[in-house]
Design a protein around this motif. Structure first.
Motif, PDB file in Angstrom:
ATOM      1  N   GLN A   1       0.859  -1.254   0.135  1.00 58.18           N
ATOM      2  CA  GLN A   1       0.004   0.018   0.029  1.00 58.18           C
ATOM      3  C   GLN A   1       0.759   1.294  -0.043  1.00 58.18           C
ATOM      4  O   GLN A   1       0.798   2.183  -0.700  1.00 58.18           O
ATOM      5  N   ARG A   2       2.046   1.196   0.565  1.00 55.10           N
ATOM      6  CA  ARG A   2       2.857   2.168   0.947  1.00 55.10           C
ATOM      7  C   ARG A   2       3.676   2.759  -0.614  1.00 55.10           C
ATOM      8  O   ARG A   2       3.838   3.771  -1.075  1.00 55.10           O
ATOM      9  N   LEU A   3       3.843   1.467  -1.181  1.00 54.38           N
ATOM     10  CA  LEU A   3       4.579   1.521  -2.704  1.00 54.38           C
ATOM     11  C   LEU A   3       3.706   2.168  -3.740  1.00 54.38           C
ATOM     12  O   LEU A   3       4.036   3.057  -4.181  1.00 54.38           O
ATOM     13  N   LYS A   4       2.416   1.861  -3.546  1.00 51.92           N
ATOM     14  CA  LYS A   4       1.219   2.167  -4.254  1.00 51.92           C
ATOM     15  C   LYS A   4       0.935   3.937  -4.124  1.00 51.92           C
ATOM     16  O   LYS A   4       0.846   4.505  -5.019  1.00 51.92           O
ATOM     17  N   SER A   5       1.131   4.176  -2.925  1.00 52.94           N
ATOM     18  CA  SER A   5       0.862   5.721  -2.482  1.00 52.94           C
ATOM     19  C   SER A   5       1.993   6.238  -2.926  1.00 52.94           C
ATOM     20  O   SER A   5       1.898   7.449  -3.533  1.00 52.94           O
ATOM     21  N   PHE A   6       3.221   5.836  -2.898  1.00 51.83           N
ATOM     22  CA  PHE A   6       4.508   6.714  -3.426  1.00 51.83           C
ATOM     23  C   PHE A   6       4.427   6.619  -4.843  1.00 51.83           C
ATOM     24  O   PHE A   6       4.608   7.842  -5.296  1.00 51.83           O
ATOM     25  N   LEU A   7       4.120   5.632  -5.493  1.00 55.60           N
ATOM     26  CA  LEU A   7       4.121   5.909  -6.899  1.00 55.60           C
ATOM     27  C   LEU A   7       3.037   6.593  -7.470  1.00 55.60           C
ATOM     28  O   LEU A   7       3.159   7.243  -8.375  1.00 55.60           O
ATOM     29  N   SER A   8       1.721   6.646  -6.825  1.00 55.45           N
ATOM     30  CA  SER A   8       0.744   7.529  -7.010  1.00 55.45           C
ATOM     31  C   SER A   8       1.268   8.834  -7.012  1.00 55.45           C
ATOM     32  O   SER A   8       1.068   9.762  -7.940  1.00 55.45           O
ATOM     33  N   ASN A   9       1.946   9.319  -5.986  1.00 60.46           N
ATOM     34  CA  ASN A   9       2.187  10.621  -5.630  1.00 60.46           C
ATOM     35  C   ASN A   9       3.373  11.117  -6.625  1.00 60.46           C
ATOM     36  O   ASN A   9       3.282  12.182  -7.013  1.00 60.46           O
ATOM     37  N   ALA A  10       4.282  10.082  -6.934  1.00 61.90           N
ATOM     38  CA  ALA A  10       5.521  10.434  -7.828  1.00 61.90           C
ATOM     39  C   ALA A  10       4.766  10.641  -9.325  1.00 61.90           C
ATOM     40  O   ALA A  10       5.190  11.459 -10.034  1.00 61.90           O
ATOM     41  N   ALA A  11       3.694   9.989  -9.756  1.00 56.93           N
ATOM     42  CA  ALA A  11       3.094  10.168 -10.875  1.00 56.93           C
ATOM     43  C   ALA A  11       2.256  11.601 -10.864  1.00 56.93           C
ATOM     44  O   ALA A  11       2.512  12.285 -12.032  1.00 56.93           O
ATOM     45  N   VAL A  12       2.002  12.209  -9.852  1.00 57.31           N
ATOM     46  CA  VAL A  12       1.187  13.462  -9.730  1.00 57.31           C
ATOM     47  C   VAL A  12       2.318  14.463  -9.863  1.00 57.31           C
ATOM     48  O   VAL A  12       2.228  15.233 -10.832  1.00 57.31           O
ATOM     49  N   VAL A  13       3.415  14.134  -9.085  1.00 54.16           N
ATOM     50  CA  VAL A  13       4.634  15.082  -9.405  1.00 54.16           C
ATOM     51  C   VAL A  13       5.118  15.470 -10.723  1.00 54.16           C
ATOM     52  O   VAL A  13       5.298  16.255 -11.126  1.00 54.16           O
ATOM     53  N   LEU A  14       5.229  14.034 -11.362  1.00 52.05           N
ATOM     54  CA  LEU A  14       5.916  14.131 -12.748  1.00 52.05           C
ATOM     55  C   LEU A  14       4.888  14.762 -13.776  1.00 52.05           C
ATOM     56  O   LEU A  14       5.038  15.534 -14.478  1.00 52.05           O
ATOM     57  N   SER A  15       3.585  14.499 -13.327  1.00 52.80           N
ATOM     58  CA  SER A  15       2.471  14.871 -14.381  1.00 52.80           C
ATOM     59  C   SER A  15       2.622  16.457 -14.180  1.00 52.80           C
ATOM     60  O   SER A  15       2.472  17.210 -15.225  1.00 52.80           O
ATOM     61  N   ILE A  16       2.844  17.112 -13.027  1.00 49.48           N
ATOM     62  CA  ILE A  16       2.824  18.535 -13.245  1.00 49.48           C
ATOM     63  C   ILE A  16       4.173  18.955 -13.351  1.00 49.48           C
ATOM     64  O   ILE A  16       4.115  20.093 -14.266  1.00 49.48           O
ATOM     65  N   LEU A  17       5.241  18.459 -13.247  1.00 49.30           N
ATOM     66  CA  LEU A  17       6.254  18.941 -13.876  1.00 49.30           C
ATOM     67  C   LEU A  17       6.412  18.788 -15.541  1.00 49.30           C
ATOM     68  O   LEU A  17       6.846  19.801 -15.886  1.00 49.30           O
ATOM     69  N   GLY A  18       5.623  17.810 -15.950  1.00 47.41           N
ATOM     70  CA  GLY A  18       5.345  17.673 -17.370  1.00 47.41           C
ATOM     71  C   GLY A  18       4.733  18.726 -17.924  1.00 47.41           C
ATOM     72  O   GLY A  18       4.888  19.316 -19.212  1.00 47.41           O
ATOM     73  N   ILE A  19       3.726  19.128 -17.365  1.00 44.26           N
ATOM     74  CA  ILE A  19       2.897  20.200 -17.675  1.00 44.26           C
ATOM     75  C   ILE A  19       3.702  21.349 -17.836  1.00 44.26           C
ATOM     76  O   ILE A  19       3.729  22.274 -18.575  1.00 44.26           O
ATOM     77  N   ILE A  20       4.577  21.799 -16.786  1.00 43.57           N
ATOM     78  CA  ILE A  20       5.226  22.940 -16.701  1.00 43.57           C
ATOM     79  C   ILE A  20       6.275  23.097 -18.016  1.00 43.57           C
ATOM     80  O   ILE A  20       6.235  23.948 -18.654  1.00 43.57           O
ATOM     81  N   THR A  21       6.741  22.038 -17.966  1.00 40.89           N
ATOM     82  CA  THR A  21       8.076  21.953 -19.067  1.00 40.89           C
ATOM     83  C   THR A  21       7.387  22.062 -20.409  1.00 40.89           C
ATOM     84  O   THR A  21       8.045  22.344 -21.319  1.00 40.89           O
ATOM     85  N   PHE A  22       6.495  21.194 -20.752  1.00 40.00           N
ATOM     86  CA  PHE A  22       5.533  21.276 -21.917  1.00 40.00           C
ATOM     87  C   PHE A  22       5.038  22.717 -22.316  1.00 40.00           C
ATOM     88  O   PHE A  22       5.354  22.976 -23.373  1.00 40.00           O
ATOM     89  N   SER A  23       4.765  23.412 -21.386  1.00 37.34           N
ATOM     90  CA  SER A  23       4.100  24.611 -21.645  1.00 37.34           C
ATOM     91  C   SER A  23       5.274  25.437 -22.013  1.00 37.34           C
ATOM     92  O   SER A  23       5.077  26.403 -22.876  1.00 37.34           O
ATOM     93  N   LEU A  24       6.517  25.467 -21.147  1.00 36.54           N
ATOM     94  CA  LEU A  24       7.571  26.403 -21.467  1.00 36.54           C
ATOM     95  C   LEU A  24       8.133  25.697 -22.769  1.00 36.54           C
ATOM     96  O   LEU A  24       8.664  26.661 -23.771  1.00 36.54           O
ATOM     97  N   PHE A  25       8.082  24.721 -23.213  1.00 41.74           N
ATOM     98  CA  PHE A  25       8.455  24.084 -24.891  1.00 41.74           C
ATOM     99  C   PHE A  25       7.553  24.660 -25.840  1.00 41.74           C
ATOM    100  O   PHE A  25       7.985  25.115 -26.873  1.00 41.74           O
ATOM    101  N   ILE A  26       6.274  24.826 -25.461  1.00 39.84           N
ATOM    102  CA  ILE A  26       5.222  25.522 -26.486  1.00 39.84           C
ATOM    103  C   ILE A  26       5.555  26.894 -26.691  1.00 39.84           C
ATOM    104  O   ILE A  26       5.743  27.582 -27.713  1.00 39.84           O
TER     105      ILE A  26
END
Length: 175
Positions: free
Chosen positions: A3-28
């Motif tokens: 459960q802790r691993l799933k929670s960690f991976l879920s949080n990591a996916a959210v963080v990576l998604s946010i970082l991806g949105i930021i860098t993709f916007s800058l790229f555009i």
């Protein structure tokens, strides 16, 4: 543990998604700046200085927006932050040099805008309480005769019939 691993991976996916949105916007933003830059090249070749000026203004506007995004949330991705900060600085340089090229080729594009440039007067005409520095169809109105032949002029470009006049905020010697 699972459960802790799933929670960690879920949080990591959210963080990576946010970082991806930021860098993709800058790229555009970067891509938009590049497209506008490419558009200034044929406009320069055609000597369409109004269109070149429009391109410089477009690039400057996009770059300002890109820098706002980068400085507000780009720091969350430090490598992208430093890269886009450098890209913004390089873009400022391109816009400044493009505007100088327009100023040299078509100063009328700057009517109503503040400019700063090195000026070498062909003749100096004292008039009442002012001095007029003249070269071609461009006149600089200042308070005194400059000490050097080359001067750094700052002021707003105005139209006076067929002539362009700058009522100088500042005229500094260039040695």
């Amino acid at each position: 543990m699972l459960q802790r691993l799933k929670s960690f991976l879920s949080n990591a996916a959210v963080v990576l998604s946010i970082l991806g949105i930021i860098t993709f916007s800058l790229f555009i933003f970067e891509e938009a700046i590049q497209m506008a830059t490419f558009g200034t090249w044929p406009a320069q070749y055609a000597k369409d200085w109004d269109l070149v000026m429009e391109g410089a203004d477009t690039i400057a506007s996009i770059n300002q927006s890109m820098k706002m995004v980068n400085y507000s949330v780009g720091w969350l991705q430090p490598l992208a932050f430093f890269s886009y900060r450098a890209y913004g600085k390089a873009t400022d340089y391109y816009v400044a040099s493009l505007r100088k090229k327009v100023l040299v080729n078509s100063p009328r594009c700057f009517v109503g805008r503040k400019v700063e440039f090195v000026f070498i007067p062909a003749r100096i005409q004292p008039e009442r309480q002012k001095v007029k520095l003249v070269n071609g169809n461009l006149s600089i109105i200042t308070d005194s005769i400059p000490e050097t032949q080359k001067v750094l002029v700052s002021g707003v470009v105005e139209r006076d019939g067929d002539l362009l006049v700058i009522k100088a905020d500042s005229v500094k010697p260039v040695r």
